[in-house]
Scaffold this active site. Structure first.
Site, PDB file in Angstrom:
ATOM      1  N   ALA A   1       0.901  -1.280  -0.246  1.00 43.68           N
ATOM      2  CA  ALA A   1      -0.084  -0.059  -0.105  1.00 43.68           C
ATOM      3  C   ALA A   1       0.864   1.238   0.149  1.00 43.68           C
ATOM      4  CB  ALA A   1      -0.949   0.071   1.194  1.00 43.68           C
ATOM      5  N   TYR A   2       1.900   1.563   0.774  1.00 44.07           N
ATOM      6  CA  TYR A   2       2.860   2.494   0.955  1.00 44.07           C
ATOM      7  C   TYR A   2       3.614   2.611  -0.381  1.00 44.07           C
ATOM      8  CZ  TYR A   2       6.512   5.372   2.851  1.00 44.07           C
ATOM      9  OH  TYR A   2       7.156   6.637   2.991  1.00 44.07           O
ATOM     10  N   SER A   3       4.191   1.629  -0.780  1.00 46.74           N
ATOM     11  CA  SER A   3       4.783   1.646  -2.204  1.00 46.74           C
ATOM     12  C   SER A   3       3.901   2.265  -3.123  1.00 46.74           C
ATOM     13  CB  SER A   3       5.596   0.357  -2.475  1.00 46.74           C
ATOM     14  OG  SER A   3       6.499   0.481  -3.521  1.00 46.74           O
TER      15      SER A   3
ATOM     16  N   SER B   1       1.526   3.873  -3.173  1.00 45.71           N
ATOM     17  CA  SER B   1       1.050   5.502  -2.862  1.00 45.71           C
ATOM     18  C   SER B   1       2.174   6.260  -3.435  1.00 45.71           C
ATOM     19  CB  SER B   1       0.801   5.772  -1.719  1.00 45.71           C
ATOM     20  OG  SER B   1       1.736   5.829  -0.683  1.00 45.71           O
TER      21      SER B   1
END
Length: 250
Positions: free
Chosen positions: A157-159, A161
């Site tokens: 999820a972080y990557s 974004s």
């Protein structure tokens, strides 16, 4: 100084997420280079004011302004405050971000939405305002992560974004043709910030620190030096790039 001569106005930098971590170090570093700095913060007024006090104690100029980066009116007010106080905006450094780690199969979609609100929408809102307001010779520096290339499990999820941030950055650099404004992203590797260290045990931190050939975690100061270069006239020929500042992890 002769009568009627105006003093040279300082270059002005807006730093989102400027109350802690890489943002806080960037505030200090840019102030040392002579920038008047607007410290954008989301909630911790005391930390933001401490950053301002550190700059002013060293003889610089700074102002703290609260703004949720995903709220367009608040971001516009942040830029308005910079213009009202210091006369304009030359550099925007968008360090504000949110991290949420989980395997894709276990994603909490509410957490995913909150992550993308800050990291994706927030970057678009700040970048849009920067594109409208940056003066000639200026620079926008966004923040990605080296995990976009490293693909660590749990960072989906972080990557994702931050992959959106990289795409936006490269397009915006080309959209600003003729403006004499650069747009680049900095993509740190593992860096010893509160956000990075939160929830990690000593073994995990040690393993990540051993990955770069330089065999240590990055520091906020390491990243702030890269930002200062990209923001400076010396770095103005670097444009439309993602700078992976990670000590050589591949």
């Amino acid at each position: 100084m002769s009568a009627g001569t105006n003093p040279v106005q300082p270059r002005v930098a807006v730093v989102t997420g400027g109350s802690r971590g890489i943002g806080r170090e960037t505030v200090t570093r840019l102030a040392a280079d002579g920038y008047a700095v607007v410290v954008g913060y989301a909630g911790n007024r005391d930390r933001a004011e401490a950053a301002v006090e550190e700059v002013t104690a060293a003889g610089g100029s700074a102002l703290a302004v609260r703004a949720d980066v995903a709220e367009e009116q608040q971001v516009a007010a942040l830029f308005e405050a910079a213009t009202a106080e210091f006369g304009g905006v030359d550099v925007v450094v968008h360090t504000a971000g949110r991290m949420y780690l989980a395997p894709v199969a276990e994603l909490d979609l509410a957490e995913l939405d909150a992550l993308h609100r800050t990291n994706v929408r927030g970057t678009f809102v700040v970048a849009r305002e920067a594109a409208r307001r940056l003066r000639r010779g200026g620079a926008l520096v966004t923040f990605s992560t080296s995990v976009v290339g490293l693909a660590f499990p749990g960072y989906g999820a972080y990557s994702a974004s931050k992959g959106a941030v990289e795409a936006l950055t490269l397009v915006l650099a080309r959209e600003l043709r003729g403006r004499d404004v650069t747009v680049n992203a900095v993509a740190p590797g593992p860096t010893a910030t509160d956000m990075f260290l939160d929830g990690k045990d000593e073994e995990t931190v040690a393993r990540l620190a051993a990955q770069p050939p330089l065999e240590r975690l990055g520091t906020p100061a390491d990243i702030a030096e890269v930002v200062a270069f990209l923001a400076s006239p010396a770095g103005h020929w670097v444009n439309g790039q993602v700078v992976r500042a990670n000590g050589g992890i591949v």
